[in-house]
Scaffold this active site. Sequence first.
Site, PDB file in Angstrom:
ATOM      1  N   ASP A 290       1.018  -1.130   0.089  1.00  0.00           N
ATOM      2  CA  ASP A 290       0.034  -0.110  -0.019  1.00  0.00           C
ATOM      3  C   ASP A 290       0.800   1.245   0.158  1.00  0.00           C
ATOM      4  OD1 ASP A 290      -2.247   1.652  -0.074  1.00  0.00           O
ATOM      5  OD2 ASP A 290      -3.043   0.860   1.632  1.00  0.00           O
TER       6      ASP A 290
HETATM    7  C1  BGC Z   1      -4.980   3.092   0.268  1.00  0.00           C
HETATM    8  C2  BGC Z   1      -5.307   2.118  -0.870  1.00  0.00           C
HETATM    9  C3  BGC Z   1      -5.270   2.883  -2.067  1.00  0.00           C
HETATM   10  C4  BGC Z   1      -3.940   3.514  -2.357  1.00  0.00           C
HETATM   11  C5  BGC Z   1      -3.599   4.153  -3.504  1.00  0.00           C
HETATM   12  C6  BGC Z   1      -3.646   3.941   0.101  1.00  0.00           C
HETATM   13  O1  BGC Z   1      -3.568   4.996   1.013  1.00  0.00           O
HETATM   14  O2  BGC Z   1      -4.891   2.567   1.782  1.00  0.00           O
HETATM   15  O3  BGC Z   1      -6.332   1.772  -0.563  1.00  0.00           O
HETATM   16  O4  BGC Z   1      -5.313   1.826  -3.174  1.00  0.00           O
HETATM   17  O5  BGC Z   1      -3.668   4.657  -1.194  1.00  0.00           O
HETATM   18  O6  BGC Z   1      -4.325   5.473  -3.813  1.00  0.00           O
END
Ligand code: BGC
Length: 766
Positions: A290
């Site tokens: 993530d």
């Molecule tokens: C979130 C994810 C997301 C990623 C990309 C993160 O902060 O937890 O769910 O896919 O950002 O935007």
Amino acid sequence: MYSTRIPLIFFAILLSQLISAQTTPAASANAKMKTFVDALMKKMTLDEKIGQLNLPGSGDIVTGQAGNSDIAKKIKEGKVGGLFNIKSVAKIKDVQKIAVEQSRLKIPLIFGMDVIHGYETVFPIPLGLSCSWDMQAVERSARIAAIEASADGICWTFSPMVDIARDARWGRIAEGSGEDPYLGSQIAKAMVKGYQGNDLSLNNTIMACVKHFALYGAAEAGRDYNTTDMSHQRMYNDYLPPYKAATDAGAGSVMASFNEIDGIPATANKWLLTDVLRKQWGFKGFVVTDYTGINEMIDHGMGDLQNVSGLALKAGIDMDMVGEGILTTIKKSLQEGKVTIQQIDAACRRILEAKYKLGLFEDPYRYCDEQRAKTEIFTDAHRKEAREIAAQSFVLLKNQQNVLPLKKSGTVALIGPLADNKENMPGTWSVAANFANATSLLTGLKAVAGNNVKILTARGSNLDEDSVFEERAGMFGKSLRRDSRAANVILDEALAIANQSDVIVAALGESSEMSGESSSRSNIEIPKIQQDLLRALLKTGKPVVLVLFTGRPLALKWEQENVPAILNVWFGGSEAGFAIADVLFGDVNPSGKLSTTFPQNIGQVPIFYSHKNTGRPLPSGQWFQKFRSNYLDVSNEPLYPFGFGLSYSNFSYGDIKLSSVALRGNQTLTASITVTNNGSVAGKEVVQLYIRDLIGSVTRPVKELKGFQKVELKAGETKTVTFSITTNDLKFYNYDLKYDWEPGEFVIMIGGNSRDVKEGKVNWKK
Ligand code: BGC
């Protein structure tokens, strides 16, 4: 004679099986992919391999100017494997051009995006969508999202989010399918199928990314990014099934979660990412972190950037989102013998394989068809489906004396901070939405009401008294356009309008950014200023319908006791305004059922239907007894149980009929029930099957969802709904994490929600 013929036949069959095993389309496609990737990797330098593992933030890329962006330099140097959250086919084409024309090996980039509940045509937030209990609708929403996203250059979505969540304080409960592993698994499968279709290399299918692996929904105290800690039994039985269902359905990628598991952050958890995901489940795709998941391990207390990057790679991470820990440190770790070239190669191979499966090597511009972008996004046909699906996600929580549906005559007063606010309709994670295209409730009501209804409107109150809080709850451009007048002036104006009406529709609740990422709340009530507005509206003596916007279960005890009708509409997407009006005026009969329990108050959280019995359960019919498992000040009952939802029809259930009460081994049990629509309009009912395993080698939940069917019944119609139950439905992970069933007595329950069920008992022997 005979004895010599058998072995010959046996070998002939074996040989033909061996030959066909090697030449099945899947096997030969894999062999071709391997040959291709092998050849490419032979040409790659170590730096180029490491570059493939890098998924940087995309910065500010301007169409036609991509070559001048910071990111362009890195792409040319082969230091980027993909980019994400860039919107528009023109921009993506520009950037892809840099990769395939100006980098040494011309390896195309993979383009990802958070296409979570639709692209420009936005569907309900996932929590809402899950309340449709309609797997075709769920799959269709993902299919349309894939068509639109792929028309605009995207080939990879960071969805489905399948985190089981049982704590309404956690804002990200909005992004998943609620509390139940069975329902969650069905939805996970349907979404993967919708995104990926049967052929990932088509230009209108995109790769799914199951997230957040794993257990992110169990953050302590419902505070985002917080620690999780649970038994392996709960993990395997309750939290892991939807991720497994998604990978079994062929999801091409997985995103590691921010939280720790057994004291090790998921991003560095080898047990999770390699032993469970790859070895136990046989997952063949790639794993991405993530956002800055690797760097955050420094704060988790796992070491410096070099150390945590090495840990991540060794655990099974293939791609590093944003933080560039792998890009900047892994070579050093290799030189120091802390990671191996095999580990780098394995990760690089998986990224290249994903690109191969998407057909990017064959045509890097496969998803960059400007013509498609013009004709396949936010089309009338897609919007029509989004409107229908949104209406299915709404849950009618109360409808005293049939206040709803509204008549298409008279005067309606539409009041509330969310009455005329289109930006907040699509809901959290509508990254690609064009807010100008969304429909407010006011617009929807006017369109559906027809000429005989007079609609008056007023704001009534701001979202919250506190302007600073309101700003936090309106991030990402979803403005609430705060009214700067004094609260009593705003209220008086609304009351004057309310007094002229026959019925009041109060559009209240949360703004769309009051749930979602980093939007945990310690108070899950409707903000006080809106409650005051609601009280004042009720005092007018007019019938009041609360149209509730929310991304989480709210504590609505007072509202349930005092407001005649409550329609929970979540955030229904770009067509929400129309869909809500369709339901309010009865053009569509509501059929949504809660996928998450609504508590009476915050103190009951976490609350979920499939809890254990404890050694001191309450005697039935009592809500308090000393030295029993209960509270002094509130009963254990939820306000609205899992599976609950009303309709403009009125359904009744007959008694449960079981084909047998004593079964053996692999026999099939048939459980059926009659459902009658006693109302005057046709409606849909979600008939739910629950099972309780009365005695186990480990304690078992008081009930578990094991099946459901959404049936349509005309007014007055009766249908028999039948479920087939086998020992597969009785299986669970035991103390040794072996997945099996245990003989004994089982209670079979069928009903319209998890509380109101008809039951029978069977004995099932080995
Ligand atoms: C979130 C994810 C997301 C990623 C990309 C993160 O902060 O937890 O769910 O896919 O950002 O935007």
